[in-house]
Design a protein around this motif. Structure first.
Motif, PDB file in Angstrom:
ATOM      1  N   PRO A   1      60.792 -19.081 116.214  1.00 33.21           N
ATOM      2  CA  PRO A   1      59.316 -19.073 116.541  1.00 33.21           C
ATOM      3  C   PRO A   1      58.833 -20.081 115.581  1.00 33.21           C
ATOM      4  O   PRO A   1      58.234 -20.757 115.458  1.00 33.21           O
ATOM      5  CB  PRO A   1      58.987 -18.301 116.636  1.00 33.21           C
ATOM      6  N   GLN A   2      59.262 -19.515 114.136  1.00 25.36           N
ATOM      7  CA  GLN A   2      58.368 -20.526 113.283  1.00 25.36           C
ATOM      8  C   GLN A   2      59.414 -20.883 112.494  1.00 25.36           C
ATOM      9  O   GLN A   2      60.381 -20.058 111.705  1.00 25.36           O
ATOM     10  CB  GLN A   2      57.890 -19.309 112.186  1.00 25.36           C
ATOM     11  N   GLN A   3      58.723 -22.600 111.871  1.00 25.69           N
ATOM     12  CA  GLN A   3      60.021 -22.715 111.177  1.00 25.69           C
ATOM     13  C   GLN A   3      59.670 -22.860 109.547  1.00 25.69           C
ATOM     14  O   GLN A   3      58.678 -23.191 109.216  1.00 25.69           O
ATOM     15  CB  GLN A   3      60.794 -24.159 111.265  1.00 25.69           C
ATOM     16  N   ASP A   4      60.264 -22.096 108.928  1.00 21.95           N
ATOM     17  CA  ASP A   4      60.452 -22.032 107.000  1.00 21.95           C
ATOM     18  C   ASP A   4      60.598 -23.780 106.842  1.00 21.95           C
ATOM     19  O   ASP A   4      61.699 -24.604 107.316  1.00 21.95           O
ATOM     20  CB  ASP A   4      60.455 -20.711 106.108  1.00 21.95           C
ATOM     21  N   ALA A   5      60.892 -24.163 105.604  1.00 22.23           N
ATOM     22  CA  ALA A   5      61.378 -25.091 104.703  1.00 22.23           C
ATOM     23  C   ALA A   5      63.216 -25.189 104.799  1.00 22.23           C
ATOM     24  O   ALA A   5      64.268 -26.686 105.424  1.00 22.23           O
ATOM     25  CB  ALA A   5      61.217 -25.182 103.692  1.00 22.23           C
ATOM     26  N   TYR A   6      64.215 -23.772 104.893  1.00 21.21           N
ATOM     27  CA  TYR A   6      64.974 -24.208 105.375  1.00 21.21           C
ATOM     28  C   TYR A   6      65.446 -24.583 106.328  1.00 21.21           C
ATOM     29  O   TYR A   6      66.619 -25.040 106.203  1.00 21.21           O
ATOM     30  CB  TYR A   6      65.782 -22.815 104.529  1.00 21.21           C
ATOM     31  N   THR A   7      65.244 -23.620 107.566  1.00 16.59           N
ATOM     32  CA  THR A   7      65.355 -24.064 108.434  1.00 16.59           C
ATOM     33  C   THR A   7      65.319 -25.037 108.907  1.00 16.59           C
ATOM     34  O   THR A   7      66.318 -26.097 109.592  1.00 16.59           O
ATOM     35  CB  THR A   7      64.914 -22.968 109.931  1.00 16.59           C
ATOM     36  N   SER A   8      64.007 -25.757 108.742  1.00 13.76           N
ATOM     37  CA  SER A   8      63.811 -27.102 109.119  1.00 13.76           C
ATOM     38  C   SER A   8      64.734 -28.418 108.067  1.00 13.76           C
ATOM     39  O   SER A   8      65.417 -29.219 108.918  1.00 13.76           O
ATOM     40  CB  SER A   8      61.907 -27.359 108.909  1.00 13.76           C
ATOM     41  N   ARG A   9      64.741 -28.315 107.620  1.00 11.58           N
ATOM     42  CA  ARG A   9      66.515 -28.378 106.759  1.00 11.58           C
ATOM     43  C   ARG A   9      67.889 -29.011 107.186  1.00 11.58           C
ATOM     44  O   ARG A   9      68.500 -29.780 107.630  1.00 11.58           O
ATOM     45  CB  ARG A   9      65.977 -28.572 105.201  1.00 11.58           C
ATOM     46  N   ILE A  10      67.898 -27.450 107.707  1.00 16.52           N
ATOM     47  CA  ILE A  10      68.802 -27.574 108.180  1.00 16.52           C
ATOM     48  C   ILE A  10      69.447 -28.215 109.984  1.00 16.52           C
ATOM     49  O   ILE A  10      70.191 -28.517 110.736  1.00 16.52           O
ATOM     50  CB  ILE A  10      69.685 -25.919 108.809  1.00 16.52           C
ATOM     51  N   LEU A  11      68.386 -28.150 110.660  1.00 14.39           N
ATOM     52  CA  LEU A  11      67.972 -28.785 111.544  1.00 14.39           C
ATOM     53  C   LEU A  11      67.917 -29.513 112.002  1.00 14.39           C
ATOM     54  O   LEU A  11      68.475 -31.044 112.445  1.00 14.39           O
ATOM     55  CB  LEU A  11      66.401 -28.043 112.627  1.00 14.39           C
ATOM     56  N   LYS A  12      67.293 -31.377 110.803  1.00 18.15           N
ATOM     57  CA  LYS A  12      67.398 -32.592 110.180  1.00 18.15           C
ATOM     58  C   LYS A  12      68.801 -32.617 110.344  1.00 18.15           C
ATOM     59  O   LYS A  12      68.957 -34.011 110.397  1.00 18.15           O
ATOM     60  CB  LYS A  12      66.416 -32.312 109.303  1.00 18.15           C
ATOM     61  N   GLU A  13      69.759 -31.852 109.030  1.00 24.13           N
ATOM     62  CA  GLU A  13      70.819 -32.127 109.267  1.00 24.13           C
ATOM     63  C   GLU A  13      71.592 -32.475 110.444  1.00 24.13           C
ATOM     64  O   GLU A  13      71.864 -33.315 110.667  1.00 24.13           O
ATOM     65  CB  GLU A  13      71.126 -31.255 108.117  1.00 24.13           C
ATOM     66  N   VAL A  14      71.383 -31.412 111.214  1.00 26.20           N
ATOM     67  CA  VAL A  14      71.863 -30.690 112.698  1.00 26.20           C
ATOM     68  C   VAL A  14      71.798 -32.224 113.455  1.00 26.20           C
ATOM     69  O   VAL A  14      72.831 -33.326 113.882  1.00 26.20           O
ATOM     70  CB  VAL A  14      71.883 -29.666 113.164  1.00 26.20           C
ATOM     71  N   GLN A  15      70.853 -32.503 113.424  1.00 27.17           N
ATOM     72  CA  GLN A  15      70.409 -33.826 114.370  1.00 27.17           C
ATOM     73  C   GLN A  15      71.085 -35.277 113.304  1.00 27.17           C
ATOM     74  O   GLN A  15      70.940 -35.931 114.424  1.00 27.17           O
ATOM     75  CB  GLN A  15      68.968 -34.255 114.414  1.00 27.17           C
ATOM     76  N   ARG A  16      71.228 -35.309 112.235  1.00 31.39           N
ATOM     77  CA  ARG A  16      71.662 -36.754 111.866  1.00 31.39           C
ATOM     78  C   ARG A  16      72.912 -36.627 111.799  1.00 31.39           C
ATOM     79  O   ARG A  16      73.195 -37.918 112.161  1.00 31.39           O
ATOM     80  CB  ARG A  16      71.145 -36.076 110.128  1.00 31.39           C
ATOM     81  N   LEU A  17      73.796 -35.269 112.060  1.00 31.64           N
ATOM     82  CA  LEU A  17      75.126 -35.483 112.074  1.00 31.64           C
ATOM     83  C   LEU A  17      75.089 -35.272 113.917  1.00 31.64           C
ATOM     84  O   LEU A  17      76.441 -36.356 114.083  1.00 31.64           O
ATOM     85  CB  LEU A  17      75.561 -34.111 111.897  1.00 31.64           C
TER      86      LEU A  17
END
Length: 180
Positions: free
Chosen positions: A108-124
């Protein structure tokens, strides 16, 4: 100065001759033997060179035949590997999508750590799609499949870390609510 051979020749000329001539027909028989030897030697050379040429042609034919068969088998094996690799990739992809769909938590709410992991998953995931395209165009199936598996494993690890992080965040919220 005279050489040793010249001295021997001079000595042979100075020896008294026996006065005997060879028997009649001796020279003719000698010449006939020489001619027969010469004819058999020339026939032997032609015959032996013919056999050598034939043997070389057969050897070259066998080598070309073996090389052609090996190339054909290698091509068939490569085609088989591509089919097996693409089947493995498709199976892995469907498994990954099923796992990700069931395990990707709602955030529901994304902090810096979760957004960084999600961006990395999308890149992969975009890299994975590029590897799928490379595999379809005929690149090295063994290497690409290996890289796809590593990509998949890394994405799973990232999602697992995100899940654990979110569980810890929820536990912290619950413990903060209990304390208040």
């Amino acid at each position: 100065m005279k050489g040793k051979l010249e001295h021997i020749i001079e000595k042979a000329h100075t020896l008294p001759s026996t006065g005997h001539e060879p028997l009649p027909g001796h020279e003719e028989r000698f010449e006939m033997r020489l001619m027969r030897k010469h004819e058999t030697a020339s026939k032997g050379k032609v015959l032996s060179s013919w056999w050598i040429g034939a043997a070389a042609a057969v050897a070259i034919g066998v080598i070309v035949g073996i090389a052609t068969r090996e190339v054909r088998q290698a091509d068939e094996l490569m085609a088989l590997n591509k089919v097996e690799a693409s089947e493995e990739v498709m199976a892995m992809d469907s498994l990954y999508k099923a796992k990700v769909g069931s395990r990707m938590p709602d955030i529901p709410q994304q902090d810096a750590y979760t957004s960084r992991i999600l961006k990395e998953v999308q890149r992969l995931e975009t890299e994975y799609k590029k590897m799928e395209q490379n595999l379809a165009t005929g690149a090295d199936p063994e290497r690409i499949t290996h890289e796809m598996v590593k990509n998949y494993q890394f994405r799973i690890r990232l999602i697992e870390q995100l899940r654990q992080y979110l569980m810890i965040q929820q536990q912290n919220k619950k413990s903060n609510e209990k304390v208040s």
